[in-house]
Motif scaffolding. Structure first.
Motif, short mmCIF file in Angstrom:
data_model
loop_
_atom_site.label_atom_id
_atom_site.label_comp_id
_atom_site.label_asym_id
_atom_site.label_seq_id
_atom_site.Cartn_x
_atom_site.Cartn_y
_atom_site.Cartn_z
N ASN A 1 0.29 -0.94 -0.41
CA ASN A 1 0.41 0.06 0.17
C ASN A 1 1.07 1.45 0.43
OD1 ASN A 1 -2.64 1.62 0.54
ND2 ASN A 1 -1.96 2.32 2.67
N ASP A 2 0.79 2.30 -0.64
CA ASP A 2 1.33 3.33 -0.98
C ASP A 2 0.71 4.21 -0.19
OD1 ASP A 2 2.40 5.97 -1.79
OD2 ASP A 2 0.10 6.33 -3.00
N PHE B 1 -5.92 -4.81 12.87
CA PHE B 1 -4.83 -3.78 12.07
C PHE B 1 -4.41 -4.05 11.11
CE2 PHE B 1 -3.63 -7.59 13.91
CZ PHE B 1 -2.42 -8.36 13.33
N THR B 2 -3.47 -2.95 10.41
CA THR B 2 -3.59 -3.84 8.74
C THR B 2 -1.57 -3.81 8.97
OG1 THR B 2 -2.56 -1.39 8.37
CG2 THR B 2 -4.47 -1.66 7.75
N ALA B 3 -1.62 -4.56 8.15
CA ALA B 3 -0.03 -4.88 7.87
C ALA B 3 0.08 -4.83 6.16
CB ALA B 3 0.32 -6.14 8.28
N SER B 4 1.43 -4.96 5.08
CA SER B 4 1.26 -4.73 3.97
C SER B 4 2.90 -5.36 3.62
CB SER B 4 0.83 -3.12 3.63
OG SER B 4 0.72 -3.65 1.69
N ASP B 5 3.38 -5.42 2.57
CA ASP B 5 4.16 -6.13 2.45
C ASP B 5 5.20 -4.66 2.07
OD1 ASP B 5 2.45 -6.91 0.18
OD2 ASP B 5 3.69 -7.41 -1.62
N PHE B 6 5.09 -3.49 2.14
CA PHE B 6 5.90 -2.29 1.34
C PHE B 6 4.88 -1.41 1.31
CE2 PHE B 6 7.47 -5.40 -1.65
CZ PHE B 6 6.34 -4.14 -2.93
N GLY B 7 5.89 -0.19 1.65
CA GLY B 7 4.99 0.82 1.18
C GLY B 7 5.41 1.46 -0.39
N ARG B 8 5.49 1.84 -0.47
CA ARG B 8 5.58 2.62 -2.13
C ARG B 8 6.65 3.66 -1.52
NH1 ARG B 8 3.12 -1.14 -4.36
NH2 ARG B 8 3.76 -0.71 -6.54
N TRP C 1 9.48 0.73 1.13
CA TRP C 1 10.13 0.07 2.28
C TRP C 1 8.88 0.32 3.24
CZ3 TRP C 1 16.07 0.34 4.34
CH2 TRP C 1 15.53 -0.75 5.40
N GLY C 2 9.12 1.52 4.87
CA GLY C 2 8.05 1.37 5.45
C GLY C 2 6.91 2.11 4.70
N SER C 3 6.20 2.41 5.61
CA SER C 3 4.74 2.49 5.61
C SER C 3 4.34 3.05 7.12
CB SER C 3 3.76 1.73 4.45
OG SER C 3 2.77 2.36 3.72
N PHE D 1 -3.46 -4.03 -4.34
CA PHE D 1 -1.86 -2.89 -3.89
C PHE D 1 -1.07 -2.21 -4.91
CE2 PHE D 1 -4.72 -2.92 -0.80
CZ PHE D 1 -5.37 -1.43 -0.39
N ASP D 2 -0.58 -3.38 -5.86
CA ASP D 2 0.69 -3.13 -6.23
C ASP D 2 0.37 -2.27 -7.66
OD1 ASP D 2 3.26 -3.33 -7.25
OD2 ASP D 2 2.90 -4.95 -8.44
N THR D 3 0.34 -1.10 -7.40
CA THR D 3 -0.33 -0.35 -8.02
C THR D 3 1.51 0.77 -8.85
OG1 THR D 3 0.35 1.43 -6.85
CG2 THR D 3 -2.63 0.78 -6.38
N HIS D 4 2.25 -0.04 -9.74
CA HIS D 4 3.18 0.37 -11.15
C HIS D 4 1.98 2.02 -11.88
CE1 HIS D 4 6.03 -1.74 -9.27
NE2 HIS D 4 5.21 -3.04 -9.26
N SER D 5 0.90 1.45 -11.56
CA SER D 5 0.57 2.06 -13.04
C SER D 5 -1.41 2.26 -12.51
CB SER D 5 0.72 1.61 -14.65
OG SER D 5 -0.85 0.06 -14.69
N ASN D 6 -1.81 2.82 -13.19
CA ASN D 6 -3.31 3.16 -12.87
C ASN D 6 -3.93 3.39 -11.86
OD1 ASN D 6 -5.55 3.98 -14.52
ND2 ASN D 6 -6.52 1.81 -13.62
#
Length: 459
Positions: A43-44, A359-366, A379-381, A319-324
Protein backbone atom coordinates in the motif's frame (compact mmCIF):
# COMPACT_ATOMS: atom_id res chain seq x y z
CA UNK A 1 -16.42 8.27 -0.07
CA UNK A 2 -19.68 6.93 1.31
CA UNK A 3 -19.64 6.38 5.07
CA UNK A 4 -21.91 4.86 7.71
CA UNK A 5 -23.47 8.25 8.35
CA UNK A 6 -27.15 8.52 7.57
CA UNK A 7 -27.82 4.78 7.84
CA UNK A 8 -29.90 4.94 11.03
CA UNK A 9 -32.97 3.42 9.37
CA UNK A 10 -31.15 1.29 6.82
CA UNK A 11 -31.41 -2.51 6.67
CA UNK A 12 -27.84 -2.60 8.00
CA UNK A 13 -28.81 -0.81 11.22
CA UNK A 14 -32.02 -2.80 11.61
CA UNK A 15 -30.08 -6.04 11.26
CA UNK A 16 -27.69 -4.90 13.97
CA UNK A 17 -30.54 -5.04 16.47
CA UNK A 18 -30.74 -8.81 16.06
CA UNK A 19 -27.06 -9.14 16.91
CA UNK A 20 -27.55 -7.53 20.32
CA UNK A 21 -29.75 -10.26 21.74
CA UNK A 22 -27.54 -13.03 20.38
CA UNK A 23 -24.35 -11.48 21.75
CA UNK A 24 -25.82 -10.71 25.20
CA UNK A 25 -26.26 -14.42 25.77
CA UNK A 26 -22.48 -14.86 25.58
CA UNK A 27 -21.12 -11.52 26.79
CA UNK A 28 -17.31 -11.70 27.09
CA UNK A 29 -15.40 -11.74 30.33
CA UNK A 30 -11.89 -12.22 28.98
CA UNK A 31 -12.34 -12.63 25.24
CA UNK A 32 -9.83 -10.98 22.91
CA UNK A 33 -9.27 -11.19 19.17
CA UNK A 34 -6.79 -9.74 16.71
CA UNK A 35 -7.81 -9.21 13.09
CA UNK A 36 -4.94 -8.75 10.62
CA UNK A 37 -6.00 -6.92 7.45
CA UNK A 38 -3.25 -7.54 4.91
CA UNK A 39 -3.16 -4.96 2.11
CA UNK A 40 -1.61 -7.21 -0.50
CA UNK A 41 0.69 -5.68 -3.09
CA UNK A 42 2.24 -2.87 -1.05
CA UNK A 43 0.00 0.00 0.00
CA UNK A 44 1.03 3.58 -0.78
CA UNK A 45 1.54 4.96 2.72
CA UNK A 46 2.58 8.35 1.36
CA UNK A 47 -0.88 8.76 -0.15
CA UNK A 48 -2.76 7.22 2.80
CA UNK A 49 -1.72 9.53 5.65
CA UNK A 50 -0.57 12.87 4.28
CA UNK A 51 1.24 15.69 6.12
CA UNK A 52 -0.54 18.94 5.19
CA UNK A 53 1.67 21.59 6.77
CA UNK A 54 3.03 23.86 4.04
CA UNK A 55 6.58 22.43 3.65
CA UNK A 56 5.43 18.81 3.77
CA UNK A 57 2.49 19.23 1.43
CA UNK A 58 4.53 21.21 -1.05
CA UNK A 59 7.13 18.41 -1.16
CA UNK A 60 4.38 15.81 -1.56
CA UNK A 61 2.62 17.55 -4.45
CA UNK A 62 5.93 18.37 -6.17
CA UNK A 63 7.00 14.74 -6.07
CA UNK A 64 3.69 13.58 -7.51
CA UNK A 65 2.87 16.41 -9.86
CA UNK A 66 3.52 14.29 -12.94
CA UNK A 67 1.15 11.48 -11.92
CA UNK A 68 -2.52 12.02 -12.81
CA UNK A 69 -4.71 11.98 -9.73
CA UNK A 70 -1.95 11.35 -7.17
CA UNK A 71 -1.11 14.96 -6.25
CA UNK A 72 -4.33 15.44 -4.29
CA UNK A 73 -5.76 18.90 -3.81
CA UNK A 74 -5.63 19.83 -0.16
CA UNK A 75 -9.33 20.68 -0.05
CA UNK A 76 -10.19 17.08 -0.99
CA UNK A 77 -8.23 15.55 1.89
CA UNK A 78 -9.85 14.43 5.15
CA UNK A 79 -8.27 16.35 8.06
CA UNK A 80 -7.34 14.55 11.28
CA UNK A 81 -6.12 16.21 14.47
CA UNK A 82 -3.82 13.97 16.55
CA UNK A 83 -4.05 14.47 20.31
CA UNK A 84 -0.27 14.55 20.64
CA UNK A 85 1.51 17.61 19.25
CA UNK A 86 3.45 16.77 16.10
CA UNK A 87 5.93 19.65 16.08
CA UNK A 88 3.64 22.04 14.23
CA UNK A 89 2.81 19.56 11.50
CA UNK A 90 -0.75 18.89 10.39
CA UNK A 91 -2.24 15.78 8.78
CA UNK A 92 -5.04 14.41 6.69
CA UNK A 93 -6.21 11.09 5.31
CA UNK A 94 -6.67 10.10 1.70
CA UNK A 95 -9.95 11.50 0.29
CA UNK A 96 -11.42 7.98 0.12
CA UNK A 97 -10.87 7.00 3.76
CA UNK A 98 -14.01 8.57 5.21
CA UNK A 99 -14.67 5.51 7.35
CA UNK A 100 -11.22 5.69 8.93
CA UNK A 101 -11.58 9.43 9.51
CA UNK A 102 -14.83 8.78 11.37
CA UNK A 103 -13.18 6.15 13.56
CA UNK A 104 -10.12 8.36 14.17
CA UNK A 105 -12.26 11.31 15.23
CA UNK A 106 -14.27 9.02 17.53
CA UNK A 107 -11.06 7.90 19.25
CA UNK A 108 -11.29 4.32 17.95
CA UNK A 109 -8.51 4.45 15.37
CA UNK A 110 -4.85 5.39 15.43
CA UNK A 111 -2.07 5.72 12.87
CA UNK A 112 1.28 3.99 13.38
CA UNK A 113 3.74 5.90 11.21
CA UNK A 114 6.58 4.65 9.02
CA UNK A 115 6.52 1.01 10.07
CA UNK A 116 8.37 -1.77 8.29
CA UNK A 117 10.68 -4.75 8.44
CA UNK A 118 13.85 -4.16 10.47
CA UNK A 119 16.34 -6.27 12.37
CA UNK A 120 17.68 -3.32 14.38
CA UNK A 121 17.23 0.48 14.27
CA UNK A 122 18.63 1.62 10.95
CA UNK A 123 19.84 4.91 9.52
CA UNK A 124 20.75 5.94 5.99
CA UNK A 125 24.40 6.34 6.98
CA UNK A 126 24.49 2.78 8.36
CA UNK A 127 22.96 1.43 5.15
CA UNK A 128 25.52 3.26 3.02
CA UNK A 129 28.33 1.96 5.23
CA UNK A 130 26.90 -1.58 5.27
CA UNK A 131 27.20 -1.47 9.06
CA UNK A 132 23.72 -2.68 9.99
CA UNK A 133 21.95 -5.98 9.20
CA UNK A 134 19.00 -5.57 6.84
CA UNK A 135 16.01 -7.78 6.05
CA UNK A 136 16.61 -10.05 3.08
CA UNK A 137 15.50 -8.94 -0.39
CA UNK A 138 14.04 -5.53 0.32
CA UNK A 139 11.38 -4.41 -2.19
CA UNK A 140 10.51 -8.02 -3.11
CA UNK A 141 6.82 -8.91 -2.71
CA UNK A 142 7.44 -12.52 -1.72
CA UNK A 143 10.32 -11.86 0.67
CA UNK A 144 8.87 -8.77 2.34
CA UNK A 145 5.45 -10.37 2.78
CA UNK A 146 7.27 -13.23 4.50
CA UNK A 147 9.34 -10.80 6.59
CA UNK A 148 6.17 -8.96 7.72
CA UNK A 149 4.32 -12.13 8.62
CA UNK A 150 7.12 -14.32 10.01
CA UNK A 151 8.44 -14.09 13.55
CA UNK A 152 11.70 -12.53 12.38
CA UNK A 153 12.84 -10.49 9.40
CA UNK A 154 16.19 -12.34 9.40
CA UNK A 155 14.91 -15.17 7.23
CA UNK A 156 16.17 -18.70 7.81
CA UNK A 157 14.16 -21.40 9.57
CA UNK A 158 12.11 -18.87 11.55
CA UNK A 159 10.45 -17.70 8.36
CA UNK A 160 8.28 -20.83 8.41
CA UNK A 161 6.44 -19.67 11.55
CA UNK A 162 4.21 -16.62 11.53
CA UNK A 163 3.90 -14.35 14.52
CA UNK A 164 0.16 -14.91 14.69
CA UNK A 165 0.74 -18.65 14.82
CA UNK A 166 3.56 -18.26 17.34
CA UNK A 167 1.26 -16.27 19.63
CA UNK A 168 -1.43 -18.94 19.22
CA UNK A 169 1.08 -21.61 20.31
CA UNK A 170 1.64 -19.74 23.57
CA UNK A 171 -2.01 -19.06 24.45
CA UNK A 172 -3.45 -22.38 23.25
CA UNK A 173 -4.31 -23.45 26.80
CA UNK A 174 -6.67 -20.48 27.13
CA UNK A 175 -9.00 -22.07 24.56
CA UNK A 176 -10.99 -25.21 25.21
CA UNK A 177 -10.85 -25.99 21.49
CA UNK A 178 -7.63 -24.74 19.88
CA UNK A 179 -8.88 -25.64 16.37
CA UNK A 180 -10.64 -22.28 16.24
CA UNK A 181 -7.76 -20.07 17.41
CA UNK A 182 -6.29 -19.21 13.99
CA UNK A 183 -8.74 -18.53 11.17
CA UNK A 184 -8.13 -17.19 7.67
CA UNK A 185 -10.68 -15.94 5.15
CA UNK A 186 -7.97 -15.79 2.46
CA UNK A 187 -6.44 -19.25 2.24
CA UNK A 188 -3.27 -20.46 3.93
CA UNK A 189 -1.29 -17.62 5.52
CA UNK A 190 2.27 -17.66 6.83
CA UNK A 191 1.06 -15.21 9.49
CA UNK A 192 -1.06 -17.96 11.11
CA UNK A 193 1.47 -20.80 10.81
CA UNK A 194 2.52 -22.10 14.22
CA UNK A 195 4.58 -24.97 15.56
CA UNK A 196 1.61 -26.62 17.27
CA UNK A 197 -1.30 -24.44 16.17
CA UNK A 198 -3.31 -25.08 13.02
CA UNK A 199 -5.13 -22.56 10.89
CA UNK A 200 -8.68 -23.05 9.70
CA UNK A 201 -9.66 -21.66 6.30
CA UNK A 202 -13.15 -20.32 5.79
CA UNK A 203 -15.22 -18.49 3.18
CA UNK A 204 -18.21 -16.20 3.60
CA UNK A 205 -20.31 -19.37 3.69
CA UNK A 206 -18.25 -20.82 6.53
CA UNK A 207 -15.58 -23.53 6.58
CA UNK A 208 -14.47 -25.00 3.28
CA UNK A 209 -16.03 -28.47 2.94
CA UNK A 210 -14.78 -31.57 1.14
CA UNK A 211 -16.98 -31.39 -1.93
CA UNK A 212 -17.46 -35.14 -2.24
CA UNK A 213 -18.74 -35.31 1.33
CA UNK A 214 -20.74 -32.11 1.40
CA UNK A 215 -22.79 -33.23 -1.62
CA UNK A 216 -23.16 -36.59 -3.39
CA UNK A 217 -19.97 -37.52 -5.23
CA UNK A 218 -20.75 -37.57 -8.96
CA UNK A 219 -24.41 -37.41 -7.98
CA UNK A 220 -24.21 -40.64 -5.99
CA UNK A 221 -24.54 -40.90 -2.23
CA UNK A 222 -22.90 -44.30 -2.49
CA UNK A 223 -19.86 -42.57 -3.94
CA UNK A 224 -19.76 -40.17 -0.97
CA UNK A 225 -20.04 -43.07 1.45
CA UNK A 226 -17.14 -44.83 -0.23
CA UNK A 227 -15.04 -41.65 -0.12
CA UNK A 228 -15.81 -41.27 3.59
CA UNK A 229 -14.69 -44.82 4.26
CA UNK A 230 -11.44 -44.22 2.37
CA UNK A 231 -10.72 -41.02 4.29
CA UNK A 232 -11.40 -42.59 7.69
CA UNK A 233 -9.79 -46.00 7.11
CA UNK A 234 -6.91 -46.95 9.36
CA UNK A 235 -3.73 -46.36 7.36
CA UNK A 236 -0.33 -48.01 7.67
CA UNK A 237 1.60 -45.54 5.50
CA UNK A 238 2.76 -42.64 7.68
CA UNK A 239 1.95 -39.98 5.08
CA UNK A 240 -1.53 -41.41 4.56
CA UNK A 241 -2.05 -41.63 8.32
CA UNK A 242 -1.12 -37.97 8.80
CA UNK A 243 -3.36 -36.95 5.88
CA UNK A 244 -6.21 -38.85 7.56
CA UNK A 245 -5.62 -36.93 10.79
CA UNK A 246 -5.79 -33.61 8.94
CA UNK A 247 -8.95 -34.55 7.02
CA UNK A 248 -10.74 -35.76 10.12
CA UNK A 249 -9.73 -32.66 12.05
CA UNK A 250 -10.98 -30.45 9.23
CA UNK A 251 -14.32 -32.21 8.83
CA UNK A 252 -14.93 -32.09 12.58
CA UNK A 253 -14.11 -28.37 12.65
CA UNK A 254 -16.40 -27.78 9.69
CA UNK A 255 -19.32 -29.43 11.42
CA UNK A 256 -18.77 -27.58 14.69
CA UNK A 257 -18.28 -24.19 13.04
CA UNK A 258 -21.37 -24.64 10.87
CA UNK A 259 -23.54 -25.00 13.97
CA UNK A 260 -21.81 -22.33 16.07
CA UNK A 261 -21.16 -19.30 13.85
CA UNK A 262 -23.95 -16.76 13.58
CA UNK A 263 -25.94 -16.53 10.35
CA UNK A 264 -25.50 -13.63 7.93
CA UNK A 265 -28.21 -10.99 7.63
CA UNK A 266 -31.49 -10.86 9.51
CA UNK A 267 -31.30 -12.94 12.67
CA UNK A 268 -27.50 -12.87 12.67
CA UNK A 269 -24.68 -10.49 11.74
CA UNK A 270 -25.87 -7.55 9.65
CA UNK A 271 -24.95 -7.61 6.00
CA UNK A 272 -22.45 -4.85 5.10
CA UNK A 273 -23.96 -1.92 3.22
CA UNK A 274 -22.90 -1.37 -0.35
CA UNK A 275 -20.31 1.31 -1.00
CA UNK A 276 -20.36 4.02 -3.63
CA UNK A 277 -17.74 3.03 -6.20
CA UNK A 278 -15.78 6.27 -6.82
CA UNK A 279 -15.04 5.26 -10.42
CA UNK A 280 -18.42 4.05 -11.67
CA UNK A 281 -20.40 6.19 -9.18
CA UNK A 282 -22.64 3.19 -8.64
CA UNK A 283 -23.34 1.19 -5.50
CA UNK A 284 -21.32 -2.01 -5.31
CA UNK A 285 -20.89 -4.93 -2.94
CA UNK A 286 -17.83 -4.77 -0.69
CA UNK A 287 -16.19 -8.21 -0.66
CA UNK A 288 -13.68 -7.01 1.94
CA UNK A 289 -16.50 -6.06 4.30
CA UNK A 290 -18.10 -9.45 3.65
CA UNK A 291 -14.87 -11.11 4.83
CA UNK A 292 -15.08 -9.04 8.01
CA UNK A 293 -18.71 -10.12 8.38
CA UNK A 294 -17.50 -13.74 8.31
CA UNK A 295 -15.04 -12.88 11.09
CA UNK A 296 -17.85 -11.30 13.10
CA UNK A 297 -20.08 -14.35 12.61
CA UNK A 298 -17.34 -16.62 13.96
CA UNK A 299 -16.67 -14.28 16.89
CA UNK A 300 -20.40 -14.35 17.62
CA UNK A 301 -20.14 -18.13 18.04
CA UNK A 302 -17.09 -18.00 20.32
CA UNK A 303 -18.84 -19.59 23.32
CA UNK A 304 -19.96 -22.62 21.35
CA UNK A 305 -16.49 -22.92 19.85
CA UNK A 306 -14.84 -22.84 23.27
CA UNK A 307 -12.45 -19.94 22.64
CA UNK A 308 -11.36 -16.85 24.56
CA UNK A 309 -8.50 -15.90 22.21
CA UNK A 310 -8.68 -15.79 18.40
CA UNK A 311 -6.49 -14.48 15.58
CA UNK A 312 -7.95 -13.77 12.15
CA UNK A 313 -6.38 -13.04 8.76
CA UNK A 314 -8.21 -11.08 6.07
CA UNK A 315 -6.81 -9.84 2.74
CA UNK A 316 -7.68 -6.84 0.60
CA UNK A 317 -5.63 -7.19 -2.59
CA UNK A 318 -4.70 -5.02 -5.56
CA UNK A 319 -2.22 -2.56 -4.03
CA UNK A 320 0.68 -3.21 -6.42
CA UNK A 321 -0.03 0.04 -8.25
CA UNK A 322 2.84 0.56 -10.71
CA UNK A 323 0.34 2.10 -13.12
CA UNK A 324 -3.21 3.42 -13.11
CA UNK A 325 -2.85 4.00 -9.37
CA UNK A 326 -5.36 6.81 -8.85
CA UNK A 327 -8.55 4.89 -9.75
CA UNK A 328 -7.30 1.63 -8.21
CA UNK A 329 -6.44 3.26 -4.89
CA UNK A 330 -9.67 5.25 -4.85
CA UNK A 331 -11.69 2.05 -5.05
CA UNK A 332 -9.50 0.05 -2.65
CA UNK A 333 -9.32 2.69 0.07
CA UNK A 334 -13.08 3.28 -0.18
CA UNK A 335 -13.59 -0.44 0.42
CA UNK A 336 -11.06 -0.40 3.26
CA UNK A 337 -12.58 2.56 5.08
CA UNK A 338 -16.15 1.36 4.65
CA UNK A 339 -15.23 -2.17 5.74
CA UNK A 340 -13.37 -1.08 8.87
CA UNK A 341 -16.21 1.23 9.89
CA UNK A 342 -18.78 -1.50 9.27
CA UNK A 343 -16.82 -3.99 11.37
CA UNK A 344 -16.40 -1.47 14.18
CA UNK A 345 -20.17 -0.88 14.22
CA UNK A 346 -20.87 -4.62 14.38
CA UNK A 347 -18.36 -5.18 17.19
CA UNK A 348 -19.76 -2.22 19.13
CA UNK A 349 -23.31 -3.53 18.80
CA UNK A 350 -22.17 -6.97 19.97
CA UNK A 351 -20.57 -5.36 23.02
CA UNK A 352 -17.13 -6.49 21.85
CA UNK A 353 -15.51 -3.31 20.60
CA UNK A 354 -13.03 -3.28 23.49
CA UNK A 355 -12.24 -6.95 22.94
CA UNK A 356 -11.39 -6.96 19.23
CA UNK A 357 -8.52 -5.04 17.63
CA UNK A 358 -8.07 -4.73 13.88
CA UNK A 359 -4.79 -3.67 12.29
CA UNK A 360 -3.37 -3.29 8.80
CA UNK A 361 -0.19 -4.80 7.37
CA UNK A 362 1.28 -4.80 3.87
CA UNK A 363 4.27 -6.05 1.86
CA UNK A 364 5.90 -2.62 2.02
CA UNK A 365 5.18 1.03 1.27
CA UNK A 366 5.75 2.71 -2.07
CA UNK A 367 7.95 5.45 -3.47
CA UNK A 368 7.08 9.08 -2.97
CA UNK A 369 8.03 9.94 -6.54
CA UNK A 370 5.67 8.77 -9.23
CA UNK A 371 6.32 6.33 -12.03
CA UNK A 372 4.18 7.85 -14.80
CA UNK A 373 0.74 7.14 -13.33
CA UNK A 374 1.82 4.86 -10.48
CA UNK A 375 4.49 4.28 -7.84
CA UNK A 376 7.20 1.66 -7.30
CA UNK A 377 8.07 -0.62 -4.40
CA UNK A 378 9.15 1.09 -1.18
CA UNK A 379 9.92 0.05 2.39
CA UNK A 380 8.31 1.78 5.40
CA UNK A 381 4.63 2.71 5.38
CA UNK A 382 1.87 4.03 7.63
CA UNK A 383 -0.64 1.64 9.22
CA UNK A 384 -4.05 1.84 10.85
CA UNK A 385 -5.22 0.21 14.08
CA UNK A 386 -8.89 0.24 15.08
CA UNK A 387 -10.98 -0.88 18.05
CA UNK A 388 -12.26 0.29 21.40
CA UNK A 389 -9.06 -0.70 23.21
CA UNK A 390 -6.95 1.48 20.89
CA UNK A 391 -5.65 4.73 22.32
CA UNK A 392 -7.08 6.44 19.29
CA UNK A 393 -7.11 9.85 17.63
CA UNK A 394 -3.33 9.94 17.57
CA UNK A 395 -0.24 9.18 15.49
CA UNK A 396 2.37 6.86 16.99
CA UNK A 397 5.97 6.50 15.93
CA UNK A 398 7.90 9.08 13.93
CA UNK A 399 6.19 10.55 10.88
CA UNK A 400 8.94 11.14 8.30
CA UNK A 401 10.26 14.25 6.65
CA UNK A 402 8.64 14.44 3.20
CA UNK A 403 10.74 14.71 0.07
CA UNK A 404 13.07 12.63 -2.06
CA UNK A 405 16.61 11.90 -0.84
CA UNK A 406 15.92 13.05 2.69
CA UNK A 407 17.82 11.59 5.63
CA UNK A 408 15.08 9.04 6.24
CA UNK A 409 14.84 7.49 2.79
CA UNK A 410 16.96 5.40 0.45
CA UNK A 411 16.04 7.38 -2.66
CA UNK A 412 12.82 8.24 -4.49
CA UNK A 413 11.08 8.56 -1.14
CA UNK A 414 11.54 4.91 -0.15
CA UNK A 415 11.21 5.35 3.60
CA UNK A 416 13.64 3.75 6.02
CA UNK A 417 11.26 2.51 8.75
CA UNK A 418 11.58 4.18 12.12
CA UNK A 419 9.18 1.70 13.75
CA UNK A 420 9.79 -2.02 13.35
CA UNK A 421 7.22 -4.71 12.70
CA UNK A 422 8.40 -6.24 15.99
CA UNK A 423 7.42 -3.09 17.92
CA UNK A 424 4.08 -2.86 16.13
CA UNK A 425 3.29 -6.54 16.59
CA UNK A 426 4.73 -6.73 20.10
CA UNK A 427 2.42 -3.94 21.25
CA UNK A 428 -0.55 -5.88 19.86
CA UNK A 429 0.72 -9.13 21.40
CA UNK A 430 1.04 -7.56 24.86
CA UNK A 431 -2.58 -6.40 24.71
CA UNK A 432 -3.60 -9.85 23.46
CA UNK A 433 -2.34 -11.36 26.71
CA UNK A 434 1.30 -12.33 26.18
CA UNK A 435 3.76 -11.54 28.95
CA UNK A 436 6.89 -9.48 28.32
CA UNK A 437 8.99 -12.64 28.21
CA UNK A 438 6.56 -14.28 25.78
CA UNK A 439 6.68 -11.23 23.51
CA UNK A 440 10.46 -11.55 23.39
CA UNK A 441 10.10 -15.26 22.69
CA UNK A 442 7.84 -14.61 19.71
CA UNK A 443 9.92 -11.69 18.42
CA UNK A 444 13.64 -12.46 18.77
CA UNK A 445 14.63 -8.97 17.60
CA UNK A 446 12.27 -7.15 19.97
CA UNK A 447 14.99 -6.22 22.47
CA UNK A 448 17.02 -4.61 19.67
CA UNK A 449 14.66 -1.63 19.76
CA UNK A 450 15.32 -0.34 23.24
CA UNK A 451 14.51 -1.21 26.84
CA UNK A 452 10.79 -0.55 26.31
CA UNK A 453 9.95 -1.01 22.63
CA UNK A 454 6.16 -0.94 23.11
CA UNK A 455 4.49 1.86 21.17
CA UNK A 456 1.65 2.79 23.53
CA UNK A 457 -1.26 2.67 21.08
CA UNK A 458 -3.08 -0.08 23.02
CA UNK A 459 -4.87 0.47 26.31
Amino acid sequence: MASMAGLAVSPFMLELNSVVAMSQASNPTDYRALVCVFLSGGNDGHGTVIATDAPSFSAFTTARSGAPGLAYSQNTLLPIAPKTAQGGRTFALNPYLTGVQNLFNAGRAAVVANTGTLIAPTTKAQIQASSVPLPASLYSHFDQTAAWQAITANGGSAVHTGWGGAMADLIASMNTNSAFTCISTAGLALFLSGQTSFQLNVTSAGPIPISGLARPLFGSQAGSNELASILTADEINLFAKEYEVIVNRSTAAQAMLATSMLPAGVGGVANPPQYLDPITLKLANNSFATSLQTVARIIGGRTGLGVTRQIFYVVLGGFDTHSNQAPQIARLLTQLGAGLEYFDAVMTTMGLNNNVTTFTASDFGRTLTANSDGTDHGWGSHHIVTGGAVQGQDIYGQYPVIGSNQANDTGAGRLIPTTSVEQYAGTLARWFGLSDSQVKEVFPNFANFGSSPYLGFMG
